[in-house]
Design a protein around this motif. Structure first.
Motif, PDB file in Angstrom:
ATOM      1  N   UNK A 255       1.067  -1.417  -0.185  1.00  0.00           N
ATOM      2  CA  UNK A 255       0.274   0.083  -0.027  1.00  0.00           C
ATOM      3  C   UNK A 255       0.991   1.304  -0.005  1.00  0.00           C
ATOM      4  N   UNK A 256       1.985   1.232   0.838  1.00  0.00           N
ATOM      5  CA  UNK A 256       2.785   2.561   0.967  1.00  0.00           C
ATOM      6  C   UNK A 256       3.393   2.823  -0.737  1.00  0.00           C
ATOM      7  N   UNK A 257       3.967   1.521  -1.267  1.00  0.00           N
ATOM      8  CA  UNK A 257       4.764   1.708  -2.327  1.00  0.00           C
ATOM      9  C   UNK A 257       3.577   2.306  -3.400  1.00  0.00           C
ATOM     10  N   UNK A 258       2.259   1.813  -3.595  1.00  0.00           N
ATOM     11  CA  UNK A 258       1.385   2.184  -4.515  1.00  0.00           C
ATOM     12  C   UNK A 258       1.080   3.594  -3.958  1.00  0.00           C
ATOM     13  N   UNK A 259       0.971   4.053  -2.765  1.00  0.00           N
ATOM     14  CA  UNK A 259       0.695   5.318  -2.670  1.00  0.00           C
ATOM     15  C   UNK A 259       1.454   6.178  -3.271  1.00  0.00           C
ATOM     16  N   UNK A 260       2.788   5.866  -2.865  1.00  0.00           N
ATOM     17  CA  UNK A 260       4.127   6.607  -3.300  1.00  0.00           C
ATOM     18  C   UNK A 260       4.140   6.809  -4.979  1.00  0.00           C
ATOM     19  N   UNK A 270       5.791  15.653  -2.401  1.00  0.00           N
ATOM     20  CA  UNK A 270       5.693  15.658  -1.024  1.00  0.00           C
ATOM     21  C   UNK A 270       5.179  14.516  -0.523  1.00  0.00           C
ATOM     22  N   UNK A 271       3.880  14.271  -0.986  1.00  0.00           N
ATOM     23  CA  UNK A 271       3.140  13.082  -0.377  1.00  0.00           C
ATOM     24  C   UNK A 271       4.027  11.682  -0.808  1.00  0.00           C
ATOM     25  N   UNK A 272       4.568  11.778  -2.274  1.00  0.00           N
ATOM     26  CA  UNK A 272       5.272  10.513  -2.520  1.00  0.00           C
ATOM     27  C   UNK A 272       6.532  10.458  -1.319  1.00  0.00           C
ATOM     28  N   UNK A 273       7.228  11.312  -1.197  1.00  0.00           N
ATOM     29  CA  UNK A 273       8.495  11.260  -0.222  1.00  0.00           C
ATOM     30  C   UNK A 273       7.662  11.031   1.210  1.00  0.00           C
ATOM     31  N   UNK A 274       6.609  11.442   1.636  1.00  0.00           N
ATOM     32  CA  UNK A 274       5.806  10.971   2.871  1.00  0.00           C
ATOM     33  C   UNK A 274       5.769   9.592   2.950  1.00  0.00           C
ATOM     34  N   UNK A 275       5.366   9.174   1.765  1.00  0.00           N
ATOM     35  CA  UNK A 275       4.908   7.678   2.016  1.00  0.00           C
ATOM     36  C   UNK A 275       5.962   6.624   1.931  1.00  0.00           C
ATOM     37  N   UNK A 276       7.198   6.902   1.049  1.00  0.00           N
ATOM     38  CA  UNK A 276       8.344   6.333   0.878  1.00  0.00           C
ATOM     39  C   UNK A 276       9.122   6.415   2.464  1.00  0.00           C
ATOM     40  N   UNK A 277       9.070   7.694   2.987  1.00  0.00           N
ATOM     41  CA  UNK A 277       9.683   7.712   4.436  1.00  0.00           C
ATOM     42  C   UNK A 277       9.106   7.040   5.325  1.00  0.00           C
ATOM     43  N   UNK A 278       7.814   6.974   5.457  1.00  0.00           N
ATOM     44  CA  UNK A 278       7.032   6.002   6.321  1.00  0.00           C
ATOM     45  C   UNK A 278       7.518   4.546   6.137  1.00  0.00           C
ATOM     46  N   UNK A 279       7.745   3.985   5.064  1.00  0.00           N
ATOM     47  CA  UNK A 279       8.050   2.654   4.796  1.00  0.00           C
ATOM     48  C   UNK A 279       9.688   2.457   5.077  1.00  0.00           C
ATOM     49  N   UNK A 280      10.276   3.363   4.769  1.00  0.00           N
ATOM     50  CA  UNK A 280      11.847   3.316   5.171  1.00  0.00           C
ATOM     51  C   UNK A 280      12.110   3.603   6.731  1.00  0.00           C
ATOM     52  N   UNK A 281      11.302   4.404   7.176  1.00  0.00           N
ATOM     53  CA  UNK A 281      11.308   4.567   8.837  1.00  0.00           C
ATOM     54  C   UNK A 281      10.944   3.062   9.596  1.00  0.00           C
ATOM     55  N   UNK A 282      10.170   2.385   8.954  1.00  0.00           N
ATOM     56  CA  UNK A 282       9.921   1.068   9.511  1.00  0.00           C
ATOM     57  C   UNK A 282      11.052   0.140   9.519  1.00  0.00           C
ATOM     58  N   UNK A 332      14.619  13.878   4.108  1.00  0.00           N
ATOM     59  CA  UNK A 332      13.893  12.962   3.129  1.00  0.00           C
ATOM     60  C   UNK A 332      12.717  13.809   2.878  1.00  0.00           C
ATOM     61  N   UNK A 333      11.948  14.561   3.531  1.00  0.00           N
ATOM     62  CA  UNK A 333      10.669  15.258   2.908  1.00  0.00           C
ATOM     63  C   UNK A 333      11.104  16.376   1.970  1.00  0.00           C
ATOM     64  N   UNK A 334      12.360  16.977   2.576  1.00  0.00           N
ATOM     65  CA  UNK A 334      12.815  18.220   1.927  1.00  0.00           C
ATOM     66  C   UNK A 334      13.639  18.025   0.514  1.00  0.00           C
ATOM     67  N   UNK A 335      13.794  16.384   0.173  1.00  0.00           N
ATOM     68  CA  UNK A 335      14.493  15.878  -0.766  1.00  0.00           C
ATOM     69  C   UNK A 335      15.830  16.337  -0.945  1.00  0.00           C
ATOM     70  N   UNK A 336      16.634  16.749   0.154  1.00  0.00           N
ATOM     71  CA  UNK A 336      17.945  16.494   0.465  1.00  0.00           C
ATOM     72  C   UNK A 336      18.790  15.201   0.154  1.00  0.00           C
TER      73      UNK A 336
END
Length: 370
Positions: A255-260, A270-282, A332-336
């Protein structure tokens, strides 16, 4: 040497298990107290409470596994140092770095369990907990309607029953303000609320009554009688405000990959980075065990090693990991940095620090703790 490694593994696993049990109990108790108005409501059984605890266990285990492992590893190695067994090991010609493979091997195994929990078990268990808590909230709502008292906890509705017997109402009044332009007043001899599916809806069933409806912007007035009527009510905030799990991320990897991917296709970076960030945080939270395992010997075999030092060192390392993780999320959210790299920043930094400390111990040789 295998005997020594098994001995150290035992010294690590005992405090690890104790820390895991203690921290899990603390988090569970905190959650139960936070949801006390739901879990100890009028429509809740011990089976419901037990089921919620079981469903929440993987979520809390994912949090406490790295911390409990670091505490157990530092205390295990520290116990050897406190009893001068590490000094005896040095006298036999072995540097404290010789002990590193034991916590590292255990850490890899714990990290594997943590990854499975974060990516597979936790989303499924949180979804099950959400459904069960929804059912509990609905049963509480059904039992919270008191005779002779107006009940207004369902958004847009006010309920009144002259008498209530086992969830069945007599002489019922329902004020429906869900559509302000056409308020509805229903009067019935009997009524009840019934759960409807696993979502936020319940069915209001009324028997032998009449409905009065008035158009605010006209003189139209409608009166209708009925033998039985059913209305689906959306509990909305009445349910989501009480169910804390409904506000917790329950999306799985797919679901997270599909949302990203969907967000990137729409140009919403921004939403794509947020979804990818959630996955990689886990993933990063589970892999935190690896640097913690590498830090166990440098911290535990220190000259200042001891139980108090072990607890203090654990706290400082956990705080440092959290700060680095937050910094990685911001980047990650800022794209740095790419989310996959930014969220693994704590693992990389702490692993580099641990390897540097191990290298120092190797350089100092067998006298590292003298």
């Amino acid at each position: 040497m295998r005997l020594l490694h098994r001995y150290l593994a035992k010294e690590i696993l005992l405090p690890f298990a104790a820390g895991l049990l203690f921290l899990t109990q603390v988090l569970l108790a905190t959650q139960l107290l936070a949801q006390a108005d739901v879990l100890f409501g009028s429509g809740v059984s011990l089976v419901d409470v037990g089921a919620v605890i079981v469903y929440l266990l993987p979520y809390f285990l994912g949090y406490v596994l790295p911390i409990a492992f670091l505490l157990g590893a530092v205390l295990g190695v520290g116990r050897l140092a406190e009893d001068r067994e590490v000094v005896a090991l040095g006298a036999a010609g072995f540097s404290p770095a010789f002990l590193v493979p034991v916590p590292l091997a255990l850490g890899v195994a714990v990290a594997g369990v943590g990854l499975w929990l974060s990516l597979e078990a936790v989303p499924a268990s949180l979804d099950a907990a959400r459904v069960r808590l929804n059912e509990i909230v609905k049963h509480n709502v059904m039992n919270d309607v008191r005779p002779g008292t107006f009940y207004d906890q369902i958004p847009g509705y006010t309920l009144y029953a002259e008498r209530v017997h086992g969830g069945l109402w007599e002489n019922v009044l329902i004020s429906d303000r869900s559509d302000p332009s056409a308020p509805v007043l229903a009067l019935a001899r009997g009524g009840r609320l019934e759960p409807l599916g696993a979502g936020e809806e319940m069915r209001l069933v009324l028997d032998d009554g009449e409905v009065h409806r008035e158009q605010v912007d006209s003189d139209e007035y409608v009166l209708a009688t009925f033998r039985r009527a059913g209305v689906v009510l959306g509990l909305g905030t009445a349910l989501s405000d009480r169910n804390a799990v409904s506000r917790t991320g329950r999306e799985g990897v797919a679901e997270l990959r599909a949302r990203a991917a969907e967000a990137r296709a729409k140009g919403d970076v921004i939403s794509a980075r947020r979804a990818e960030g959630t996955l990689h945080r886990r993933i990063a939270s589970a892999l935190a065990v690896i640097p913690f395992a590498l830090l166990a010997v440098p911290l535990g075999a220190s000259r200042r090693a001891g139980r108090a030092f072990g607890v203090g060192a654990t706290f400082l390392v956990v705080v440092g990991h959290y700060l680095l993780l937050r910094a990685g999320e911001v980047m990650a959210q800022r794209g740095a940095l790419p989310p996959a790299l930014a969220l693994e920043l704590p693992t990389l930094v702490l692993s580099a620090l641990a390897l540097a400390l191990i290298a120092i111990q190797v350089h100092r040789g067998t006298g590292a703790v003298r």
